[in-house]
Design an enzyme around this catalytic site. Structure first.
Site, PDB file in Angstrom:
ATOM      1  N   ARG A   1       9.288  39.026  72.354  1.00  0.00           N
ATOM      2  CA  ARG A   1       9.098  40.296  71.654  1.00  0.00           C
ATOM      3  C   ARG A   1       8.675  41.422  72.602  1.00  0.00           C
ATOM      4  O   ARG A   1       9.368  42.414  72.746  1.00  0.00           O
ATOM      5  CB  ARG A   1       8.058  40.132  70.543  1.00  0.00           C
TER       6      ARG A   1
ATOM      7  N   CYS B   1      -2.375  36.437  62.908  1.00  0.00           N
ATOM      8  CA  CYS B   1      -1.354  37.457  62.628  1.00  0.00           C
ATOM      9  C   CYS B   1      -1.821  38.430  61.557  1.00  0.00           C
ATOM     10  O   CYS B   1      -1.414  39.584  61.548  1.00  0.00           O
ATOM     11  CB  CYS B   1      -0.070  36.804  62.125  1.00  0.00           C
TER      12      CYS B   1
ATOM     13  N   ARG C   1      10.862  46.036  61.151  1.00  0.00           N
ATOM     14  CA  ARG C   1       9.409  46.245  61.171  1.00  0.00           C
ATOM     15  C   ARG C   1       8.995  47.570  61.828  1.00  0.00           C
ATOM     16  O   ARG C   1       7.803  47.896  61.868  1.00  0.00           O
ATOM     17  CB  ARG C   1       8.715  45.079  61.917  1.00  0.00           C
TER      18      ARG C   1
ATOM     19  N   HIS D   1       5.307  34.663  69.824  1.00  0.00           N
ATOM     20  CA  HIS D   1       4.237  35.611  70.145  1.00  0.00           C
ATOM     21  C   HIS D   1       3.148  34.843  70.907  1.00  0.00           C
ATOM     22  O   HIS D   1       2.914  33.662  70.622  1.00  0.00           O
ATOM     23  CB  HIS D   1       3.577  36.156  68.869  1.00  0.00           C
TER      24      HIS D   1
ATOM     25  N   ASP E   1       6.691  42.460  56.115  1.00  0.00           N
ATOM     26  CA  ASP E   1       5.919  41.782  57.166  1.00  0.00           C
ATOM     27  C   ASP E   1       4.621  42.525  57.504  1.00  0.00           C
ATOM     28  O   ASP E   1       3.916  42.150  58.449  1.00  0.00           O
ATOM     29  CB  ASP E   1       6.751  41.670  58.453  1.00  0.00           C
TER      30      ASP E   1
HETATM   31  N1  ARG Z   1       7.642  37.780  60.363  1.00  0.00           N
HETATM   32  C1  ARG Z   1       6.821  38.350  61.380  1.00  0.00           C
HETATM   33  C2  ARG Z   1       7.657  38.581  62.612  1.00  0.00           C
HETATM   34  O1  ARG Z   1       8.431  37.752  62.960  1.00  0.00           O
HETATM   35  C3  ARG Z   1       5.670  37.467  61.681  1.00  0.00           C
HETATM   36  C4  ARG Z   1       4.689  38.088  62.633  1.00  0.00           C
HETATM   37  C5  ARG Z   1       3.560  37.186  62.923  1.00  0.00           C
HETATM   38  N2  ARG Z   1       2.554  37.852  63.636  1.00  0.00           N
HETATM   39  C6  ARG Z   1       1.972  37.435  64.757  1.00  0.00           C
HETATM   40  N3  ARG Z   1       0.996  38.106  65.232  1.00  0.00           N
HETATM   41  N4  ARG Z   1       2.406  36.363  65.387  1.00  0.00           N
HETATM   42  O2  ARG Z   1       7.534  39.596  63.269  1.00  0.00           O
END
Ligand code: ARG
Length: 277
Positions: free
Chosen positions: A147, A270, A98, A176, A73
């Protein structure tokens, strides 16, 4: 009646991107990710190159972060930190998969002499933090609900010395802030009201009476995950409806195809962290 379209002016930006050389969908940490669906990594790299060329073609500077194997990612560079006025506030990822990305971003800033504030609280950088340098004297918009921890918003305020407005995200598809809201220029935003709690919708309406309002289709096509420079708006090619709305108020939409990277739950924004020295 004469309708005068507003003159939009671009400001040169500096960005940070990371190639999807090791991109994959190996786990599912958001509703868009399906580890059983095939991903064409070569195509992802090609599409990502197209985004980079679109940004440099508009006159912006793009720095690159070295991608690391085992961090599929990492292409979503926006999540690695948040910068304002030469200060970088580091990320602390919610998901273990991550977590190691944060150190790579930290090293990038440390090597270049930025003031770096290490986070205690969980936060995913520009994924949940947006900066409007001329709105109300310089304002941070901060998302929470999926998040980034609400407590991180206070850390950002302390690190940056700027007011931070907390916005509550309520729809897991828009996990997000940067898939629900974007800065178009130094003062204004575009957002999908349905991604926010009723109270946060009210806050946004009060702060941004001239905001461009997106609908569910715009959001589902990842249109809000855009990068704006004041005039040009680089956005996912699928978001044709939103492109039309932006054109109608004087912006210049620049569509890019990022279909492979959508499989990871991200698009233009992203993949792009803004560096604000
Ligand atoms: N697969 C990543 C996650 O879920 C995607 C992140 C996307 N980034 C963003 N800035 N929205 O963390």
């Amino acid at each position: 009646m004469v309708i005068v379209k507003q003159q939009r002016v671009a400001r040169k930006r500096t960005y940070l991107m990371c190639s999807p050389q090791h991109f994959a969908v190996e786990y599912a940490i958001n509703p868009w990710m399906d580890p059983t669906a095939p991903v064409d990594r070569e195509l992802a790299v090609k599409q990502w190159e197209g985004l980079r060329e679109a940004l440099t073609g508009l006159g912006h500077e793009v720095h690159l972060l070295d991608p690391e194997p085992g961090l599929p990612d990492m292409v979503y560079a926006a999540n690695g930190a948040f910068t304002v006025d030469g200060t970088a506030y580091g990320a602390r990822f919610k998901h273990d998969q991550r977590a190691a990305e944060a150190a790579a971003h930290r090293a990038f800033y440390a090597d270049r002499g930025w003031r770096f504030v290490a986070p205690v609280e969980t936060n995913e950088g520009e994924g949940d933090l947006a900066y409007l340098p001329q709105a109300h004297g310089g304002l941070v918009l901060a998302g929470y609900g999926f998040r980034t921890a609400l407590a991180a918003h206070a850390e950002v305020e302390e690190a940056m010395g700027r007011p931070v407005v907390s916005l509550h995200l309520i729809d897991p598809r828009f996990y997000h802030l940067d898939v629900a809201l974007a800065a178009l220029d130094d003062t204004n935003v575009v957002y999908f009201p349905g991604a926010f709690s009723a109270a946060s919708r009210r806050v946004l309406a009060q702060l941004f009476p001239d905001a461009v309002l997106a609908d569910g289709d715009d959001a589902m096509s990842f249109g809000l995950n855009l990068v704006g420079d004041g005039r040009n708006v680089v956005l996912n090619a699928e978001a044709t409806g939103l492109a039309g709305k932006l054109r109608a108020v004087g912006y210049h939409p620049v569509p890019v195809d990022l279909a492979e990277l959508k499989k990871g739950g991200g698009s233009v924004k992203c993949c792009v962290a803004e560096l604000r020295p």
